[in-house]
Every structure is written in structure tokens, then in C-alpha cells.
Design an enzyme around this catalytic site. Structure first.
Site, mmCIF file in Angstrom:
data_model
loop_
_atom_site.group_PDB
_atom_site.id
_atom_site.type_symbol
_atom_site.label_atom_id
_atom_site.label_comp_id
_atom_site.label_asym_id
_atom_site.label_seq_id
_atom_site.Cartn_x
_atom_site.Cartn_y
_atom_site.Cartn_z
ATOM 1 N N TYR A 83 -36.324 -33.548 5.398
ATOM 2 C CA TYR A 83 -35.112 -33.133 4.757
ATOM 3 C C TYR A 83 -33.893 -33.986 5.390
ATOM 4 O O TYR A 83 -33.050 -34.567 4.927
ATOM 5 C CB TYR A 83 -34.958 -31.651 4.871
ATOM 6 C CG TYR A 83 -33.510 -31.170 3.926
ATOM 7 C CD1 TYR A 83 -33.568 -31.196 2.809
ATOM 8 C CD2 TYR A 83 -32.662 -30.772 5.014
ATOM 9 C CE1 TYR A 83 -32.252 -30.598 2.125
ATOM 10 C CE2 TYR A 83 -31.369 -30.303 4.595
ATOM 11 C CZ TYR A 83 -31.173 -30.183 3.047
ATOM 12 O OH TYR A 83 -30.115 -29.732 2.537
ATOM 13 N N SER B 243 -25.716 -33.054 3.477
ATOM 14 C CA SER B 243 -25.851 -31.800 4.314
ATOM 15 C C SER B 243 -25.546 -32.294 5.762
ATOM 16 O O SER B 243 -25.512 -33.397 6.135
ATOM 17 C CB SER B 243 -27.279 -31.482 4.122
ATOM 18 O OG SER B 243 -27.733 -30.571 5.041
#
Ligand SMILES: NC(=O)c1ccc[n+]([C@@H]2O[C@H](COP(=O)([O-])OP(=O)(O)OC[C@H]3O[C@@H](n4cnc5c(N)ncnc54)[C@H](OP(=O)(O)O)[C@@H]3O)[C@@H](O)[C@H]2O)c1
Length: 251
Positions: free
Chosen positions: A146, A132
Site C-alpha cells: 500500500y 495517503s
């Protein structure tokens, strides 16, 4: 008829969004796909639609994943399963820290560890990690755990190339920005609100865009390793700099 050497793939996080699209795209390329996620019903529908082989198991279930790796000769491993949470480090519970590390990073490391030796023996294989932009950039509003897990996936992808130096095994990291999936609805607990807030006014990527990126890397000639792809919506940029004034109240 394709002359690419891969016959089988294992895709994690296959029951929705990017993972389901990757399954469909690899099946369209004539590859036998083993699809892993926890939602049995969704996997069954995906199997009906694409002809993939469903495995309803959590990637955090190491024994369950080891069982699959033992019985399937995996040519392409797509580490896609992922979860996120809202809030900053202070708002994230200890349980959520464990869950994010377990699914986003520990499972990726363990599954890669399970699959690489067979690939090395056969001198054939391709590992695709879906990271990501959160793994590469800091931005306000992102969940810190995250971000940290995705940075780990980035580091793993780079280092694997060194581990596999001299072999024919390829490693690709694909780092998407915003993709229209259920991830935002899961985050805020309201799919309709997520659609309104994140997608109605912003032309985001679609899961098929990432699936096509995976296919580009996987189906590329064997001499070519697509190491890293950062894929953003045209209207989204990364970066940004904040500078709080001396008088700013940290609370
Ligand atoms: N959408 C974005 O904007 C975006 C941007 C950058 C990166 N990504 C990354 O892309 C990947 C796919 O996300 P998505 O956007 O497609 O979201 P999604 O629609 O929420 O899909 C997440 C998938 O992961 C699976 N999953 C979650 N926990 C699991 C577990 N313990 N074991 C097995 N599977 C599990 C879910 O299936 P079950 O619930 O059935 O287990 C689901 O299939 C993630 O790694 C995410 O971080 C997404």
C-alpha cells in the site's frame, strides 16, 4: 451562479467514504458527476441522494473505464478508489500485491492516460489524486505494498505537472492521514471492532473534510494550482524513529 469552468467530474471509489463525500460536494457545486465503483446498490443510493450518474465498474477493468472516458467529456478526474491490506511484505500474498498495484496505481495511471488527451485538447481540466500519508512516510504497521502504491501516486502527481506544463490543466494531490471510513473495517473484517480500535478514542478526520479539501482546490481561481495538501487530524502527527538495540532479536 459559479463562474468556474468545470461542468463534469468523474470520481472513482464513489460508493463509500471519501469518494461518496466528494461526489456530494461536487454535486452541491453544480457539477455533473460520474460516480465509479463496483457496488451497484450503493451507487444507486448515491445517485438517488445526489443526482450523480452511477457506473458500476471496477477501475481495474480497463475496457469498461475506456468506454466511460469515450462517452464523457471529463473536466475533473478524481482518482480516489483504493484498497489496503494488513501485514508486512512477507505476509502479503502475491494476489494481494497484484490487487493493490492494479487498483491503487495501475488504474490511476491508465485512467489518467485515458483522460489527459481530451483535457489537453480542450485546454481545460483538473486531476485530483487521493494518495495517503503512507506514500510519504514509513511507519510500522502499514502495509508495505500500500505504501509503495501511494508513493507511486505521489510521484505521478508531481510528474504530471511537468507533462502539463504550459497548459491550463491543474493537478492536485491530497494526502490524508486517518479518516473515519470503512477502510479499516474492511481491513480487519469487522466494522464494529474497527470503530472501537481506530475511531472511538481518536478524533479522526471525516470524509467531508477531504471532500471540502477537494472542493477548495477545484473551485480555486484558475490562476491557482493547489499542488499538494497533506491533511491530518489535529491530534495525529507523522514521523517517528525506531532504533533497535544491538541485542535485539530480528525474529
Ligand atoms: N480512510 C483513511 O484513513 C485514508 C487515509 C489516507 C488515504 N485514504 C485513501 O482514500 C481513498 C478512499 O478510501 P476510503 O477511506 O474512503 O475507504 P473506503 O470507504 O473503503 O472506500 C474505498 C472505495 O474504493 C472503491 N473501490 C475499491 N476497489 C475498487 C475497484 N476495483 N474499482 C472501483 N472502485 C473500487 C470502493 O467501492 P467498491 O467496493 O464498491 O468498488 C469504495 O467506494 C483510498 O484511495 C484510500 O487509500 C484513506
Amino acid at each position: 451562479m459559479s463562474n468556474q469552468p468545470y461542468r463534469t467530474a468523474l470520481v472513482t471509489g464513489a460508493s463509500s467514504g471519501i469518494g461518496a463525500a466528494i461526489v456530494g460536494r461536487l454535486r452541491a457545486a453544480g457539477i455533473a458527476v460520474h460516480a465509479v465503483a463496483r457496488d451497484k446498490q450503493r451507487l444507486a443510493r448515491l445517485a438517488d441522494d445526489t443526482g450523480c450518474t452511477p457506473h458500476a465498474v471496477s477501475v481495474a477493468d480497463h475496457d469498461g473505464m475506456a468506454e466511460i472516458a469515450k462517452t464523457v467529456e471529463i473536466d475533473i478526474l478524481v482518482n480516489n478508489a483504493g484498497q489496503s491490506r494488513t501485514g508486512n511484505i512477507a505476509d502479503t500474498t502475491a494476489e494481494d500485491i497484484d490487487a493493490l498495484v492494479d487498483v491503487n496505481l495501475r488504474a490511476v495511471l491508465k485512467l489518467t492516460h485515458l483522460v489527459v488527451p481530451g483535457m489537453v485538447r480542450r485546454n481545460r481540466g483538473h486531476i485530483v489524486n487521493i494518495s495517503s500519508i503512507a506514500g510519504h512516510y514509513a511507519f510500522a504497521g502499514g502495509n508495505t505494498v500500500y505504501h509503495a502504491t501511494k508513493a507511486g501516486v505521489h510521484s505521478l502527481s508531481r510528474q504530471l505537472r511537468c507533462d502539463l506544463y504550459g497548459s491550463a490543466i491543474r493537478v492536485t494531490e491530497i494526502s490524508p492521514a486517518r479518516v473515519e471510513t470503512e477502510v479499516f473495517g474492511r481491513l480487519i473484517g469487522d466494522m464494529e471492532e474497527a470503530k472501537r480500535r481506530f475511531f472511538d478514542e481518536y478524533e479522526s478526520l471525516l470524509p467531508v473534510d477531504i471532500a471540502d479539501s477537494v472542493a477548495f482546490a477545484v473551485l480555486a481561481p484558475q490562476r491557482m494550482n493547489v499542488s499538494f495538501m497533506e491533511v491530518l487530524p489535529t491530534m495525529q502527527v507523522v514521523g517517528g524513529l525506531n532504533f533497535a538495540k544491538k541485542s535485539a532479536d530480528p525474529a
